[in-house]
Motif scaffolding. Structure first.
Motif: not given
Length: 221
Positions: A16-17, A25-28, A37-48, A61-63
């Motif tokens: 993802a990173g 553009e990424v959604t996890v 938390a593994r994505l980091g605070d600056d991850f600009p994508g979405r999480t579901v 997740a807009e698949i």
């Protein structure tokens, strides 16, 4: 490109990173909220939050608009099911699944779903399968830690020193092929038109370095 990544373990977060750094553009998706938390605070994508094979979770997740889907959870069954749902129910063209069982992996390869085993260069393999159509590296050392790959550099790099390219892509220029002859570059070597450029990079960063080399230098964009 819009990519949905199912699973936010070490590999999922790395994929993802890397995709984000390449401008995608990424959604996890993950069932464990703490995994994000593994994505980091600056991850600009979405999480579901949820199971990656659940239809409603995938819709959240807009698949339906995804160009690619990566199933990288820790379970073969979850990865297999979610990959099939993404491909067969939602028509996602590029689907890749992480499969631990070799027999299962072979079966899903026959169904047209590329699989990636648990090897040191997993991240490279996922990125390449999601964004490209061929193998990334030309050579890897016996431990799988370092790889050499050919890159097709953007024309904007012609006339610039190899050190500038190295800084931009985070990899070493191992050698050039110029007029049919191998050349070991030094700090003064300038990239010329028609050069074949080969880089050396740590496994896990090869596919990203290749893509960055295809981009114009930042001051030309």
């Amino acid at each position: 490109m819009y990519v949905v990544v199912m699973g936010c373990g070490r590999v999922g977060a790395a994929v993802a990173g890397a995709l984000v750094r390449l401008g995608h553009e990424v959604t996890v998706i993950d069932r464990d909220e703490s995994a994000f938390a593994r994505l980091g605070d600056d991850f600009p994508g979405r999480t579901v939050l949820g199971m990656g094979f659940d239809r409603e979770v995938l819709i959240s997740a807009e698949i339906e608009r995804a160009d690619a889907f990566a199933a990288v959870s820790s379970g073969d069954n979850s990865n297999i099911i979610s990959a099939r749902v993404a491909r067969e129910n939602f028509g996602v063209e590029r689907v890749v699944a992480r499969i631990y069982d070799e027999k299962r992996a072979a079966a899903y390869e026959r169904l047209g779903i590329p699989t990636v085993a648990t090897v040191p260069w997993t991240t490279d393999r996922f990125l390449h399968a999601l964004t490209r159509d061929s193998e990334t590296a030309r050579w890897r050392d016996p431990t799988g830690s370092v790889a050499i790959a050919e890159v097709v550099v953007h024309e904007g790099w012609v006339g610039r020193r190899v050190t500038e390219l190295e800084e931009a892509i985070g990899a070493r220029v191992a050698f050039l092929i110029r007029f049919g002859t191998g050349l070991l570059p030094d700090r003064k070597t300038v990239i010329q038109a028609e050069d074949s450029v080969y880089i050396a990079a740590v496994s896990g960063s090869v596919a990203e370095a290749i893509t960055l080399a295809e981009n114009a230098p930042v001051d030309e964009e």
